[in-house]
Write an enzyme that holds these catalytic residues in place. Structure first.
Site, PDB file in Angstrom:
ATOM      1  N   GLU A 163    -135.083 -30.078 -15.337  1.00  0.00           N
ATOM      2  CA  GLU A 163    -134.388 -29.111 -16.476  1.00  0.00           C
ATOM      3  C   GLU A 163    -135.747 -28.754 -17.310  1.00  0.00           C
ATOM      4  O   GLU A 163    -136.380 -29.346 -18.022  1.00  0.00           O
ATOM      5  CB  GLU A 163    -133.481 -29.756 -17.264  1.00  0.00           C
ATOM      6  CG  GLU A 163    -132.691 -28.933 -18.156  1.00  0.00           C
ATOM      7  CD  GLU A 163    -132.417 -27.544 -17.311  1.00  0.00           C
ATOM      8  OE1 GLU A 163    -131.695 -27.649 -16.387  1.00  0.00           O
ATOM      9  OE2 GLU A 163    -132.568 -26.537 -17.956  1.00  0.00           O
ATOM     10  N   LYS A 222    -142.762 -31.111 -13.873  1.00  0.00           N
ATOM     11  CA  LYS A 222    -141.990 -31.266 -14.830  1.00  0.00           C
ATOM     12  C   LYS A 222    -142.676 -31.778 -15.926  1.00  0.00           C
ATOM     13  O   LYS A 222    -142.892 -31.414 -16.947  1.00  0.00           O
ATOM     14  CB  LYS A 222    -140.504 -32.034 -14.682  1.00  0.00           C
ATOM     15  CG  LYS A 222    -139.663 -32.404 -15.811  1.00  0.00           C
ATOM     16  CD  LYS A 222    -139.355 -31.255 -16.755  1.00  0.00           C
ATOM     17  CE  LYS A 222    -139.051 -31.683 -18.058  1.00  0.00           C
ATOM     18  NZ  LYS A 222    -138.687 -30.329 -18.995  1.00  0.00           N
ATOM     19  N   ASN A 226    -144.371 -30.060 -19.348  1.00  0.00           N
ATOM     20  CA  ASN A 226    -144.267 -30.472 -20.768  1.00  0.00           C
ATOM     21  C   ASN A 226    -145.731 -30.763 -21.256  1.00  0.00           C
ATOM     22  O   ASN A 226    -146.164 -30.551 -22.487  1.00  0.00           O
ATOM     23  CB  ASN A 226    -143.396 -31.612 -20.942  1.00  0.00           C
ATOM     24  CG  ASN A 226    -141.808 -31.434 -21.260  1.00  0.00           C
ATOM     25  OD1 ASN A 226    -141.746 -30.156 -21.253  1.00  0.00           O
ATOM     26  ND2 ASN A 226    -141.175 -32.333 -21.061  1.00  0.00           N
ATOM     27  N   PHE A 274    -145.725 -31.835 -33.315  1.00  0.00           N
ATOM     28  CA  PHE A 274    -144.467 -31.765 -32.180  1.00  0.00           C
ATOM     29  C   PHE A 274    -143.840 -33.119 -32.389  1.00  0.00           C
ATOM     30  O   PHE A 274    -144.266 -34.178 -32.282  1.00  0.00           O
ATOM     31  CB  PHE A 274    -144.970 -31.402 -30.880  1.00  0.00           C
ATOM     32  CG  PHE A 274    -145.796 -32.367 -30.051  1.00  0.00           C
ATOM     33  CD1 PHE A 274    -145.262 -33.330 -29.616  1.00  0.00           C
ATOM     34  CD2 PHE A 274    -147.177 -32.015 -29.949  1.00  0.00           C
ATOM     35  CE1 PHE A 274    -145.994 -34.554 -28.764  1.00  0.00           C
ATOM     36  CE2 PHE A 274    -148.072 -32.708 -29.224  1.00  0.00           C
ATOM     37  CZ  PHE A 274    -147.332 -34.043 -28.648  1.00  0.00           C
ATOM     38  N   CYS A 278    -139.059 -35.623 -25.964  1.00  0.00           N
ATOM     39  CA  CYS A 278    -139.812 -35.526 -24.279  1.00  0.00           C
ATOM     40  C   CYS A 278    -141.233 -35.396 -24.379  1.00  0.00           C
ATOM     41  O   CYS A 278    -141.750 -35.889 -23.554  1.00  0.00           O
ATOM     42  CB  CYS A 278    -138.997 -34.283 -23.481  1.00  0.00           C
ATOM     43  SG  CYS A 278    -137.327 -34.997 -23.092  1.00  0.00           S
TER      44      CYS A 278
HETATM   45  N1  NAI Z   1    -133.241 -33.417 -24.424  1.00  0.00           N
HETATM   46  C1  NAI Z   1    -133.979 -32.190 -23.733  1.00  0.00           C
HETATM   47  O1  NAI Z   1    -134.125 -31.344 -24.315  1.00  0.00           O
HETATM   48  C2  NAI Z   1    -134.215 -32.513 -22.357  1.00  0.00           C
HETATM   49  C3  NAI Z   1    -134.402 -33.726 -21.621  1.00  0.00           C
HETATM   50  N2  NAI Z   1    -134.792 -33.736 -20.491  1.00  0.00           N
HETATM   51  C4  NAI Z   1    -134.444 -35.010 -19.729  1.00  0.00           C
HETATM   52  O2  NAI Z   1    -133.225 -35.280 -19.239  1.00  0.00           O
HETATM   53  C5  NAI Z   1    -132.927 -36.612 -19.442  1.00  0.00           C
HETATM   54  C6  NAI Z   1    -131.979 -36.814 -20.188  1.00  0.00           C
HETATM   55  O3  NAI Z   1    -132.120 -36.455 -21.322  1.00  0.00           O
HETATM   56  P1  NAI Z   1    -130.911 -36.274 -22.631  1.00  0.00           P
HETATM   57  O4  NAI Z   1    -129.947 -35.346 -22.019  1.00  0.00           O
HETATM   58  O5  NAI Z   1    -131.713 -35.580 -24.012  1.00  0.00           O
HETATM   59  O6  NAI Z   1    -130.532 -37.835 -22.998  1.00  0.00           O
HETATM   60  P2  NAI Z   1    -129.435 -38.402 -23.854  1.00  0.00           P
HETATM   61  O7  NAI Z   1    -129.929 -39.546 -24.445  1.00  0.00           O
HETATM   62  O8  NAI Z   1    -128.668 -37.133 -24.954  1.00  0.00           O
HETATM   63  O9  NAI Z   1    -128.184 -38.581 -22.815  1.00  0.00           O
HETATM   64  C7  NAI Z   1    -128.115 -39.353 -21.573  1.00  0.00           C
HETATM   65  C8  NAI Z   1    -126.707 -40.006 -21.478  1.00  0.00           C
HETATM   66  O10 NAI Z   1    -126.714 -40.747 -20.384  1.00  0.00           O
HETATM   67  C9  NAI Z   1    -125.815 -41.902 -20.596  1.00  0.00           C
HETATM   68  N3  NAI Z   1    -126.073 -42.837 -19.686  1.00  0.00           N
HETATM   69  C10 NAI Z   1    -127.111 -43.729 -19.413  1.00  0.00           C
HETATM   70  N4  NAI Z   1    -126.873 -44.694 -18.558  1.00  0.00           N
HETATM   71  C11 NAI Z   1    -125.792 -44.134 -17.657  1.00  0.00           C
HETATM   72  C12 NAI Z   1    -124.945 -44.834 -16.880  1.00  0.00           C
HETATM   73  N5  NAI Z   1    -125.307 -45.735 -15.954  1.00  0.00           N
HETATM   74  N6  NAI Z   1    -123.774 -44.279 -16.276  1.00  0.00           N
HETATM   75  C13 NAI Z   1    -123.372 -43.033 -17.034  1.00  0.00           C
HETATM   76  N7  NAI Z   1    -123.796 -42.557 -18.216  1.00  0.00           N
HETATM   77  C14 NAI Z   1    -125.089 -43.248 -18.518  1.00  0.00           C
HETATM   78  C15 NAI Z   1    -125.911 -42.229 -21.955  1.00  0.00           C
HETATM   79  O11 NAI Z   1    -124.779 -42.945 -22.478  1.00  0.00           O
HETATM   80  C16 NAI Z   1    -126.306 -40.779 -22.513  1.00  0.00           C
HETATM   81  O12 NAI Z   1    -125.157 -40.310 -23.203  1.00  0.00           O
HETATM   82  C17 NAI Z   1    -134.020 -37.283 -19.648  1.00  0.00           C
HETATM   83  O13 NAI Z   1    -134.778 -37.796 -18.526  1.00  0.00           O
HETATM   84  C18 NAI Z   1    -134.958 -36.403 -20.302  1.00  0.00           C
HETATM   85  O14 NAI Z   1    -136.341 -36.497 -20.366  1.00  0.00           O
HETATM   86  C19 NAI Z   1    -135.368 -32.874 -19.636  1.00  0.00           C
HETATM   87  C20 NAI Z   1    -135.013 -31.563 -20.362  1.00  0.00           C
HETATM   88  C21 NAI Z   1    -135.019 -31.286 -21.772  1.00  0.00           C
HETATM   89  O1  UGA Z   2    -138.466 -31.816 -21.449  1.00  0.00           O
HETATM   90  C1  UGA Z   2    -138.011 -31.396 -22.385  1.00  0.00           C
HETATM   91  O2  UGA Z   2    -137.250 -32.090 -23.284  1.00  0.00           O
HETATM   92  C2  UGA Z   2    -138.094 -30.112 -23.181  1.00  0.00           C
HETATM   93  O3  UGA Z   2    -139.162 -30.290 -24.104  1.00  0.00           O
HETATM   94  C3  UGA Z   2    -139.558 -29.206 -24.593  1.00  0.00           C
HETATM   95  O4  UGA Z   2    -138.242 -28.675 -25.399  1.00  0.00           O
HETATM   96  P1  UGA Z   2    -138.025 -29.284 -26.706  1.00  0.00           P
HETATM   97  O5  UGA Z   2    -138.455 -30.336 -27.125  1.00  0.00           O
HETATM   98  O6  UGA Z   2    -136.281 -28.963 -26.730  1.00  0.00           O
HETATM   99  O7  UGA Z   2    -138.418 -28.134 -27.880  1.00  0.00           O
HETATM  100  P2  UGA Z   2    -139.791 -27.213 -27.909  1.00  0.00           P
HETATM  101  O8  UGA Z   2    -139.334 -25.797 -28.505  1.00  0.00           O
HETATM  102  O9  UGA Z   2    -140.516 -27.344 -26.897  1.00  0.00           O
HETATM  103  O10 UGA Z   2    -140.690 -27.857 -29.212  1.00  0.00           O
HETATM  104  C4  UGA Z   2    -140.783 -29.181 -29.259  1.00  0.00           C
HETATM  105  C5  UGA Z   2    -141.693 -29.475 -30.455  1.00  0.00           C
HETATM  106  O11 UGA Z   2    -143.061 -28.675 -30.561  1.00  0.00           O
HETATM  107  C6  UGA Z   2    -142.869 -28.077 -31.783  1.00  0.00           C
HETATM  108  N1  UGA Z   2    -143.721 -26.783 -31.615  1.00  0.00           N
HETATM  109  C7  UGA Z   2    -143.401 -25.941 -30.640  1.00  0.00           C
HETATM  110  C8  UGA Z   2    -144.043 -24.817 -30.394  1.00  0.00           C
HETATM  111  C9  UGA Z   2    -145.018 -24.343 -31.390  1.00  0.00           C
HETATM  112  O12 UGA Z   2    -145.855 -23.512 -31.305  1.00  0.00           O
HETATM  113  N2  UGA Z   2    -145.495 -25.188 -32.408  1.00  0.00           N
HETATM  114  C10 UGA Z   2    -144.614 -26.468 -32.475  1.00  0.00           C
HETATM  115  O13 UGA Z   2    -145.003 -27.076 -33.507  1.00  0.00           O
HETATM  116  C11 UGA Z   2    -141.542 -27.951 -32.274  1.00  0.00           C
HETATM  117  O14 UGA Z   2    -141.497 -27.743 -33.653  1.00  0.00           O
HETATM  118  C12 UGA Z   2    -140.776 -29.117 -31.816  1.00  0.00           C
HETATM  119  O15 UGA Z   2    -141.282 -30.075 -32.596  1.00  0.00           O
HETATM  120  C13 UGA Z   2    -139.953 -27.897 -23.733  1.00  0.00           C
HETATM  121  O16 UGA Z   2    -140.083 -26.824 -24.436  1.00  0.00           O
HETATM  122  C14 UGA Z   2    -138.745 -27.668 -22.726  1.00  0.00           C
HETATM  123  O17 UGA Z   2    -138.948 -26.761 -21.570  1.00  0.00           O
HETATM  124  C15 UGA Z   2    -138.528 -29.144 -21.920  1.00  0.00           C
HETATM  125  O18 UGA Z   2    -137.448 -28.908 -21.023  1.00  0.00           O
END
Ligand code: NAI
Ligand code: UGA
Length: 467
Positions: A163, A222, A226, A274, A278
């Site tokens: 994602e 992925k 990042n 930052f 992630c």
């Molecule tokens: N937060 C973000 O913006 C992004 C996160 N990711 C990736 O996506 C993954 C998930 O991230 P988040 O949604 O932020 O994590 P999160 O911590 O918000 O959610 C994960 C959920 O999974 C649940 N969980 C854990 N083990 C479980 C199990 N065995 N059965 C059922 N539920 C279970 C937890 O209770 C929790 O609610 C990570 O690998 C992260 O690196 C990728 C792109 C963007």
């Molecule tokens: O794998 C993930 O979790 C995600 O991580 C980031 O998304 P996110 O961390 O939600 O937010 P960003 O907008 O990327 O910002 C990350 C951090 O960098 C900082 N940032 C971003 C951009 C910039 O120009 N300067 C800067 O300081 C932001 O303030 C923030 O603290 C990536 O942008 C997503 O594509 C990815 O899916």
């Protein structure tokens, strides 16, 4: 082509919740069950007041409101959802390991493994299992081994579909994704699975944006995406330090280099550093993987992105201390913002936590105002660092719901998150309430230098001396 009728997503977090809500709203003929072991989180996803959803994301409540109870369901019935699904997304957390081999760098895959064992135990017909969580390259191999060795002799096809949404813009990012990446095996059944997942996304995205690759390229891409994004922030932040010494202005430098179409203008905003759950985790994971293959130079290269980010946070805190006559002990410092970026209530790895920690070491009194972050979260973030007891934290840190109250009798204000509302405040009124000289440290570069100085502030902005 196989048409998916029932999707299960394990993990109702920042990724699982919004992603599945968008899939459900765009694919009314598919039933989507989002399951989690966290009952409290699920109750909030089911809350009748959509303002109480567990995640704040612009546009999310409208999407959830449209599909919930029709073809989108949130529950803790993990086994039932697995049983009913043709396609299972694993979207659980994959934090950095805090113990054992790889501690502090490798991804902790225990939650992923638990999901795999659960799927294997429950599944009595063929399933497509989709890695949505961010995982080390070659995790699909381990997943396949667990599924095949502990399962009920059904066929599992494993896909990687990382994602790329960013928090704060998750819904727009999902609705108008730059690309969808689907990695899978180069076999007839692998191709069928990749096409089945492509079909889901084709409900709202043009086919050209859906890339199919092998599993390993998808998993690795992925982490690399990042790493490249974070590297841009660290690169411009390194230059911000140089700007402050040379009277160059980092915004002008960003603009000048960003006009080059080969460099591009996005992700070049200098900041206090930052944060987010992630960037650091995924780079550390990349570093660990490189090291484990004996590629020390590759590991060192990427680790520098984290080192620079730590330096930037520390530099910001040190500047506050030095500017306030080398002592902040007993001084009131107001924090505007705690979230790691605007438009989210997520605080994981937020720069604010580390700046606060450095100032607390010097016995500062911190008053925090953030429009979306709760007091409990702020205390928990500081407690998690382990440098101060809960009692000490509660003594030194106050959390308020009013930015004006935060500023009253403060020696300084530090802007840690770029919330739009901070730009709209009556800064004259704020100045009047503060102790003099009234200092403002803008770690997000959102306030106007000339205006702030004209109001009488001693104003410091990352990457820029004077107006
Ligand atoms: N937060 C973000 O913006 C992004 C996160 N990711 C990736 O996506 C993954 C998930 O991230 P988040 O949604 O932020 O994590 P999160 O911590 O918000 O959610 C994960 C959920 O999974 C649940 N969980 C854990 N083990 C479980 C199990 N065995 N059965 C059922 N539920 C279970 C937890 O209770 C929790 O609610 C990570 O690998 C992260 O690196 C990728 C792109 C963007
Ligand atoms: O794998 C993930 O979790 C995600 O991580 C980031 O998304 P996110 O961390 O939600 O937010 P960003 O907008 O990327 O910002 C990350 C951090 O960098 C900082 N940032 C971003 C951009 C910039 O120009 N300067 C800067 O300081 C932001 O303030 C923030 O603290 C990536 O942008 C997503 O594509 C990815 O899916």
């Amino acid at each position: 082509m196989k048409k998916i009728k029932n999707i299960c997503c394990i993990g109702a977090g920042y990724v699982g919740g919004p992603t599945m809500s968008v899939i459900a709203s765009k694919c009314p003929e598919i039933t989507v069950n989002v399951v989690d072991i966290n009952q409290k989180r699920i109750d909030l996803w089911n809350h009748e007041d959509l303002d109480k959803l567990p995640i704040y994301e612009p546009g999310l409540k409208e999407v959830v409101g449209k599909a919930r109870g029709k073809n989108l369901f949130f529950s803790t019935e993990v086994d039932r959802a697995i049983d009913e699904a043709d396609m299972i997304f694993i979207s659980v957390n994959t934090p950095t390991k805090t113990y054992g081999k790889g501690k502090g760098q490798a991804a902790d895959l225990k939650y992923i493994e638990l999901c795999a064992r659960n799927i294997a135990k429950v599944a009595v017909n063929d399933k497509i299992v989709v890695e949505k969580s961010t995982l080390p390259v070659r995790t699909a191999e381990a997943l396949k081994s667990i599924l095949e060795n502990t399962g009920n002799n059904v066929n599992f096809e494993i896909l990687s579909n990382p994602e790329f949404l960013a928090e704060g813009t998750a819904i727009d990012d999902l609705l108008d994704a730059d690309r969808i990446l689907i990695g899978g095996a180069d076999t007839p059944s692998g191709q069928e699975a990749k096409d089945a997942l492509s079909w889901v996304y084709e409900h709202w995205l043009p086919k050209e944006r859906i890339l199919q690759t092998n599993v390993w390229s998808s998993e690795l891409s992925k982490l690399v995406a990042n790493a490249f994004l974070a590297q841009r922030v660290s690169s411009i932040n390194s230059i911000s330090a140089l700007c402050e010494r040379t009277d160059a202005n980092v915004a002008e430098v960003s603009k000048a280099i960003g006009y080059d179409s080969r460099i591009g203008s996005r992700f070049l905003n200098s900041s206090v550093g930052f944060g987010g759950s992630c960037f650091q985790k995924d780079i550390l994971n990349l570093v660990y993987i490189a090291k484990s293959f004996g590629l020390q130079e590759v590991a060192d290269y990427w680790e520098q992105v984290i080192i620079m980010n730590d330096y930037q946070k520390r530099r910001f805190a040190d500047n506050i201390i030095a500017t306030l006559y080398n002592t902040v002990s007993g001084k009131k410092i107001a924090f505007y913002g705690w979230a790691f970026k605007k438009d989210t209530n997520d605080t994981r790895e937020s720069a604010a936590i580390y700046v606060a920690d450095a100032l607390l070491e010097e016995n500062a009194n911190i008053v925090v105002y953030d429009p979306k972050v709760s007091k409990e979260t702020i205390y928990a973030d500081l407690e998690y660092l382990g440098n101060k007891s809960r009692e000490e934290i509660e003594k030194l840190v106050t959390v308020v719901n009013d930015p004006i109250e935060a500023a009253k009798d403060a020696h300084a204000i530090a802007v840690l998150t770029e919330w739009d509302e901070f730009k709209e405040y009556d800064w004259q009124a704020i100045h009047d309430l503060m102790l003099k000289p009234a200092f403002v440290f803008d770690g997000r570069r959102i306030l106007d230098h000339k205006k702030m100085e004209a109001l009488g502030f001693k104003f410091y902005k990352i990457g820029q001396n004077g107006s």
